[in-house]
Design a protein around this motif. Structure first.
Motif, mmCIF file in Angstrom:
data_model
loop_
_atom_site.group_PDB
_atom_site.id
_atom_site.type_symbol
_atom_site.label_atom_id
_atom_site.label_comp_id
_atom_site.label_asym_id
_atom_site.label_seq_id
_atom_site.Cartn_x
_atom_site.Cartn_y
_atom_site.Cartn_z
ATOM 1 N N SER A 1 31.848 77.115 34.490
ATOM 2 C CA SER A 1 32.273 76.027 34.362
ATOM 3 C C SER A 1 30.217 76.158 33.491
ATOM 4 C CB SER A 1 32.401 74.686 35.611
ATOM 5 O OG SER A 1 31.280 75.115 36.152
ATOM 6 N N SER A 2 29.859 75.815 34.132
ATOM 7 C CA SER A 2 28.278 76.482 33.173
ATOM 8 C C SER A 2 28.002 76.852 32.467
ATOM 9 C CB SER A 2 27.313 76.314 34.605
ATOM 10 O OG SER A 2 27.074 75.587 35.415
ATOM 11 N N GLY A 3 28.937 78.151 32.618
ATOM 12 C CA GLY A 3 28.839 79.021 30.726
ATOM 13 C C GLY A 3 29.307 78.236 30.061
ATOM 14 N N LEU A 4 30.794 77.758 30.373
ATOM 15 C CA LEU A 4 31.553 77.328 29.699
ATOM 16 C C LEU A 4 30.813 76.150 28.612
ATOM 17 C CD1 LEU A 4 35.096 77.925 31.129
ATOM 18 C CD2 LEU A 4 33.973 78.580 28.984
ATOM 19 N N MET A 5 30.752 75.379 29.887
ATOM 20 C CA MET A 5 29.677 73.614 29.016
ATOM 21 C C MET A 5 28.858 74.332 27.736
ATOM 22 S SD MET A 5 27.170 70.747 31.257
ATOM 23 C CE MET A 5 25.995 72.711 31.552
ATOM 24 N N CYS A 6 27.938 74.926 28.347
ATOM 25 C CA CYS A 6 27.062 75.448 26.924
ATOM 26 C C CYS A 6 27.709 75.988 25.960
ATOM 27 C CB CYS A 6 25.946 76.373 27.546
ATOM 28 S SG CYS A 6 24.990 76.164 29.403
ATOM 29 N N VAL A 7 28.741 76.912 26.051
ATOM 30 C CA VAL A 7 29.574 76.671 25.039
ATOM 31 C C VAL A 7 29.804 76.365 24.345
ATOM 32 C CG1 VAL A 7 31.545 78.124 24.060
ATOM 33 C CG2 VAL A 7 29.919 79.982 25.700
ATOM 34 N N LEU A 8 30.976 75.454 25.054
ATOM 35 C CA LEU A 8 31.326 74.123 24.380
ATOM 36 C C LEU A 8 30.075 72.895 23.385
ATOM 37 C CD1 LEU A 8 34.341 72.840 27.171
ATOM 38 C CD2 LEU A 8 34.448 74.557 24.946
ATOM 39 N N LEU A 9 29.935 73.110 24.072
ATOM 40 C CA LEU A 9 28.370 71.584 23.922
ATOM 41 C C LEU A 9 27.692 72.529 22.135
ATOM 42 C CD1 LEU A 9 26.265 70.206 26.383
ATOM 43 C CD2 LEU A 9 27.606 68.904 24.946
ATOM 44 N N ILE A 10 26.841 73.388 22.844
ATOM 45 C CA ILE A 10 26.274 74.860 21.059
ATOM 46 C C ILE A 10 27.227 74.824 20.049
ATOM 47 C CG2 ILE A 10 25.480 76.593 20.739
ATOM 48 C CD1 ILE A 10 23.909 76.403 23.371
ATOM 49 N N GLY A 11 29.121 75.350 20.586
ATOM 50 C CA GLY A 11 29.709 75.242 19.320
ATOM 51 C C GLY A 11 30.510 73.892 18.654
ATOM 52 N N LEU A 12 30.012 72.282 19.773
ATOM 53 C CA LEU A 12 30.913 71.605 18.515
ATOM 54 C C LEU A 12 29.267 71.405 17.464
ATOM 55 C CD1 LEU A 12 31.619 69.359 21.690
ATOM 56 C CD2 LEU A 12 32.668 69.961 19.656
ATOM 57 N N TRP A 13 27.959 71.903 18.311
ATOM 58 C CA TRP A 13 27.148 71.318 16.784
ATOM 59 C C TRP A 13 26.820 72.825 15.973
ATOM 60 C CZ3 TRP A 13 23.061 75.381 15.960
ATOM 61 C CH2 TRP A 13 21.922 74.631 15.547
ATOM 62 N N VAL A 14 27.531 73.786 16.684
ATOM 63 C CA VAL A 14 27.783 75.299 15.495
ATOM 64 C C VAL A 14 28.931 74.852 14.603
ATOM 65 C CG1 VAL A 14 28.217 77.558 15.050
ATOM 66 C CG2 VAL A 14 26.420 76.736 16.480
ATOM 67 N N GLN A 15 29.720 74.364 14.931
ATOM 68 C CA GLN A 15 31.076 74.123 14.270
ATOM 69 C C GLN A 15 30.564 73.014 12.936
ATOM 70 O OE1 GLN A 15 33.314 72.261 13.560
ATOM 71 N NE2 GLN A 15 32.255 70.001 15.059
ATOM 72 N N HIS A 16 30.530 72.006 13.233
ATOM 73 C CA HIS A 16 29.759 71.336 12.914
ATOM 74 C C HIS A 16 28.971 71.918 11.396
ATOM 75 C CE1 HIS A 16 27.334 68.135 10.719
ATOM 76 N NE2 HIS A 16 28.108 67.513 10.597
ATOM 77 N N GLU A 17 28.032 72.396 11.853
ATOM 78 C CA GLU A 17 26.639 73.327 10.787
ATOM 79 C C GLU A 17 28.048 74.237 9.371
ATOM 80 O OE1 GLU A 17 22.833 72.830 10.842
ATOM 81 O OE2 GLU A 17 23.693 70.717 11.508
ATOM 82 N N LEU A 18 28.664 75.326 9.853
ATOM 83 C CA LEU A 18 29.030 75.840 9.407
ATOM 84 C C LEU A 18 30.163 75.468 8.698
ATOM 85 C CD1 LEU A 18 29.945 78.863 12.351
ATOM 86 C CD2 LEU A 18 28.429 79.056 10.395
ATOM 87 N N ALA A 19 30.660 73.998 9.051
ATOM 88 C CA ALA A 19 31.396 73.199 8.344
ATOM 89 C C ALA A 19 30.881 72.396 7.132
ATOM 90 C CB ALA A 19 32.263 72.472 9.039
ATOM 91 N N VAL A 20 30.006 72.492 6.584
ATOM 92 C CA VAL A 20 29.029 70.929 5.688
ATOM 93 C C VAL A 20 28.989 71.338 4.878
ATOM 94 C CG1 VAL A 20 26.526 70.650 4.791
ATOM 95 C CG2 VAL A 20 26.489 70.392 7.773
ATOM 96 N N ASP A 21 29.706 70.732 3.646
ATOM 97 C CA ASP A 21 30.263 70.879 2.426
ATOM 98 C C ASP A 21 31.349 72.475 2.186
ATOM 99 O OD1 ASP A 21 28.270 69.221 1.709
ATOM 100 O OD2 ASP A 21 26.738 70.785 1.539
#
Length: 881
Positions: A108-128
């Protein structure tokens, strides 16, 4: 009909509907959904219609409409096997509570890190990337060739129309004013008795054809063709007009520091998405800028940003080859400028340039954080693998009996994969709960609301991550345990091989090598950030407030040269200098921290080379040196009573050294027709410590729009209140956007600060997960060696001896991890620090401390179980089987 042909219905939702829906209901339901999709596509757009279609299909998945499954009806054994495996898995969890808890906490700790960072990463990749013609949308960039190549995004206004006329590859092009022309994009919009501050752009008529910003009202072909028209956002329309849906044709007054006017609303566009790097409240025609600035239409001007939409199949490389020397063909004086194109959606992530070539940027942080999240998840999966294989002996009889009864190896693999999947699903639920609880505390760190950006596709992504985690964590245990021979198992002759022993310890080595890397990273990043905050920069950045003057100033294009100021602005500066909390007040153009203009074409007496140099050349007002407390080496500062203007300059020590000037005060350099050196300042570190101190020339001009005020210590709040009152008196309706210089300086290191916080949290997670894994292995080893412990105690071993024997098994892998992790961490730390011109020195204790912490926490994790095992009574240990 043509519109429907061009708006094809997404296939996946309909395929899903056909898969589960009963045949007798399918034609009517599918027909209704298709018609509804077309109506929505016309009213709210294809993207939203697509999401609504997926929602409707999912809502239709209910018992009355779902067809019976032939698969389960034909083979009831599959259902029975799945039920049995689920039952056995839950019984195993209940029987081995410690192992279950360790695995859930770790995964759960590992998945939590993946989800949190994943939410940020997907936003960065989606810009423009939401623009319909993303693959063909490019921005024209500009390389300025001097001793180094300087990459800019500023271009002449006429470039856009020239590209359409002369380049067959270009379908459309549009120019917008850049961030530096006209000094500000902010002003006051008024309609009736309502006034708001807004940010506006000037744009060409094809703006909405090049970009996919959606018009809610107005004709895309006409909204920007009339220079007396204005296009506003739906939020601006809501704030200005009682009925925002009836904004077309309404009158709006625009008040700007350089011009004022009345415009008619010709269109309303949808509020810009969070994934757009461009943010503005309204658009005016580019003709307005050309009418109010006599230099804007010249090829030598740098007033615009230029965007092009290439035709289908156009060769970008050929386009760039023709584009390279295009400015020189329009004006021979632009021979040092070289144009190239960069895909617009890549500009956000790839915004750094080396010698005119895109080289990193935000994409570096995206890759780094993604790798960190993956490593944390791998550490958690390692725990699952280690504990599952270590407990293999406890499941040997189960495996032997089932294989004797005819179970195949595939069925045994299925059994353990089901257990892995169930464990991962439970951990995923816990991880989602943790994400919801933790995200509000991280929103400030990343600068956005992560949970508000969740979309249906993210749910699918979470399912994929859960499945992938289950496969990674369960693949080896499932295949390893399913290979046990039933005869050897039932006879009790199956012992752990040396290969299995080595494999488990290799996983421990992997875990703790990453722990060592994290520990070194935490120390180095935090020390470098502390170094940037405490280093003597050569000026005093504390207790300095800066804010923009949003009123009128005299400028070159209205016929008044430099050195003359607006009477209103002079009165404002005099008022704030008289405020009791104010020590000094000055003004400048741009920002001394990250927006210093360059100056080329400078020559001086005794120059040994014809090489052209670019000097950092901030334009500052009177009292600038005194406000920042910069030390004077020779001469004097700029003074109003001496009538200083552009003809007076101050050099820093690096500029004096580059020019080779002796006794520079009083000498003349060729800058703007000749400028006298009136002083020399000590080198100070403007900007961030990523860059070295460059030769710098201060120019004097009281027309700078950024105001800087030095406040008496302890009177900051009083000063802000009084400055706000004075500002509101001179500029009613404008917001007072004041910031402390110290905060602006710290913002230069926002990526490093975020990395420091992230590395701290990830290090804690990595240490906790790794220690939990060691604790689980130690507990299992102690249980298996209970008889050995008892026999040793019978022969006189003390509890301390027992602890030492049991701990030795896990100390060796940790020591190997330290040996492997230290050189890796040294290399990574050295590479990261190389990005700073001023940096700390790597010390031996950075690595020694990481090694000691890793070793101590591993001992503590093992000791929690081994001490308990060493205290067990001899009789109890001898009775254990």
């Amino acid at each position: 009909m043509n519109k429907k042909e061009n708006t094809s219905v997404p296939g996946f939702p309909l395929k899903l509907l056909r898969w589960f829906c009963k045949p007798e209901y399918l034609p009517d339901i599918e027909g209704d959904l298709v018609q509804l999709y077309y109506r929505r596509a016309e009213s709210v757009g294809r993207r939203r219609a697509h999401l609504l279609l997926i929602r409707d299909v999912l809502l239709l998945c209910r018992p009355g409409l779902v067809r019976s499954s032939d698969l389960f009806r034909r083979n009831k054994n599959i259902t029975a096997m799945l039920t049995h495996n689920l039952t056995v898995s839950f019984r195993s969890f209940a029987r081995h509570k410690t192992t279950f808890a360790i695995n859930v906490i770790g995964l759960s700790s590992g998945l939590m890190c993946v989800l949190l960072i994943g939410l940020w990463v997907q936003h960065e990749l989606a810009v423009d990337r939401f623009h319909e013609h993303d693959s063909r949308l490019y921005q024209v960039m500009n390389n300025l060739q001097f001793q180094n190549t300087l990459t800019l995004d500023i271009t002449p206004v006429p470039l856009a129309s020239a590209l359409v006329a002369e380049f067959p590859e270009v379908e459309r092009a549009v120019a917008t004013n850049n961030f530096f022309s006209w000094e500000t994009r902010d002003g006051i919009l008024s309609a009736g008795d309502k006034s708001i501050q807004g940010t506006g752009w000037h744009a060409g008529p094809d703006f909405f054809k090049v970009f996919s910003f959606r018009l809610l009202q107005g004709d895309v072909n006409r909204v920007l063709t009339d220079k007396n028209s204005i296009v506003i956002s739906e939020e601006t329309a809501r704030r200005l007009f009682p009925n925002s849906s009836d904004a077309i044709g309404k009158s709006v007054q625009w008040k700007h520091p350089l011009f004022e006017g009345t415009f008619l609303v010709s269109g309303v566009f949808e509020n810009l998405p969070a994934t757009s790097s461009a943010q503005f409240d309204f658009l005016l025609s580019m003709e307005v800028l050309l009418d109010n600035d006599r230099y804007a239409a010249k090829w030598t001007g740098d007033y615009a940003q230029t965007f092009v939409l290439l035709k289908e199949g156009a060769d970008v490389n050929q386009f760039d080859a023709k584009l390279k020397g295009f400015l020189k063909s329009k004006d021979p004086g632009l021979d040092k400028f070289s144009l190239f194109s960069q895909r617009y959606s890549e500009r956000y992530l790839h915004g750094n340039y080396v010698n005119g070539i895109p080289s990193g940027g935000r994409i570096d942080n995206v890759r780094l954080f993604s790798a960190l999240a993956l490593f944390i998840l791998l550490i958690a999966c390692v725990n699952f693998i280690n504990l599952s294989t270590a407990e293999g002996s406890l499941r040997m009889k189960e495996i032997g009996v089932k294989k004797t009864m005819g179970a195949s190896q595939w069925l045994m693999v299925h059994r353990f994969f089901v257990e892995s999947l169930v464990m991962t699903l439970i951990s995923a639920v816990v991880a989602v709960i943790l994400v919801v609880l933790i995200t509000p505390h991280l929103n400030d760190l990343v600068g956005r609301d992560l949970l508000s950006e969740i979309e249906p596709r993210h749910i699918v992504g979470l399912g994929g991550i859960v499945l992938l985690t289950a496969i990674i964590a369960g693949a080896y245990p499932a295949t390893h345990l399913s290979r046990f021979k039933p005869v050897a198992v039932l006879k009790g002759k199956l012992a752990e091989s040396r290969g299995q022993w080595t494999f488990r310890r290799s996983l421990v080595v992997f875990q703790f090598a990453l722990v060592v890397v994290f520990l070194v990273a935490v120390q180095v990043i935090h020390q470098q950030i502390e170094f940037t905050q405490t280093k003597d920069l050569g000026y005093n950045r504390y207790n300095i407030i800066s804010f923009p003057w949003k009123g009128k100033l005299y400028n070159m294009w209205n016929g008044l040269g430099e050195g003359k100021t607006n009477q209103e602005f002079e009165s404002f500066m005099a008022r704030i200098r008289d405020l009791p909390p104010v020590l000094h007040a000055t003004n400048l153009s741009g920002n001394i921290l990250d927006n210093i203009p360059g100056q080329s074409g400078i020559t001086w007496s005794g120059q040994e080379s014809e090489r052209n140099y670019v000097f950092q050349s901030p334009v500052v007002g009177f009292d600038f040196i005194e406000t920042l407390g910069i030390e004077m080496r020779e001469g004097r500062t700029f003074a109003k009573e001496r009538h200083d203007d552009y003809s007076k300059v101050i050099l820093n020590e690096s500029a004096v050294k580059l020019m080779g000037l002796r006794n520079p005060v009083g000498k003349t350099i060729d800058l703007n027709g000749g400028s006298e050196v009136v002083g020399v300042v000590r080198d100070f570190h403007y900007g961030s410590l990523h860059e070295t101190v460059q030769p710098l020339i201060f120019r004097c001009d009281p027309n700078g729009r950024t105001v800087m005020v030095k406040i008496r210590p302890g009177q900051e709040q009083q000063a802000i209140n009084e400055l706000h009152k004075v500002y509101a008196t001179f500029l009613p309706g404008y917001t007072f956007d004041a910031t402390f210089m110290d905060d602006e300086y710290l913002a230069l290191y926002a990526p490093e600060t975020s990395m420091a916080s992230l590395s701290k949290y990830l290090s804690m997670v990595a240490i906790i997960i790794s220690c939990l894994g060691l604790f689980g292995l130690a507990a299992f080893a102690a249980d298996r060696r209970m008889k050995e412990i008892s026999i040793r105690k019978v022969f006189g071993s003390t509890p301390t001896d027992i602890v030492r024997v049991l701990s030795r098994e896990f100390t060796v892998p940790v020591l190997v991890a330290i040996v492997l992790g230290l050189p890796i961490s040294f290399y990574l730390a050295k590479e990261w620090l190389s990005g700073f011109a001023e940096r700390i020195d790597l010390a031996w204790w950075h690595f020694a401390l990481a090694a000691i912490v890793a070793l101590v926490v591993s001992w503590l994790a093992v000791a929690l179980k081994t001490i308990k095992a060493a205290r067990v009574s001899v009789l109890r240990g001898l009775r254990e089987e």
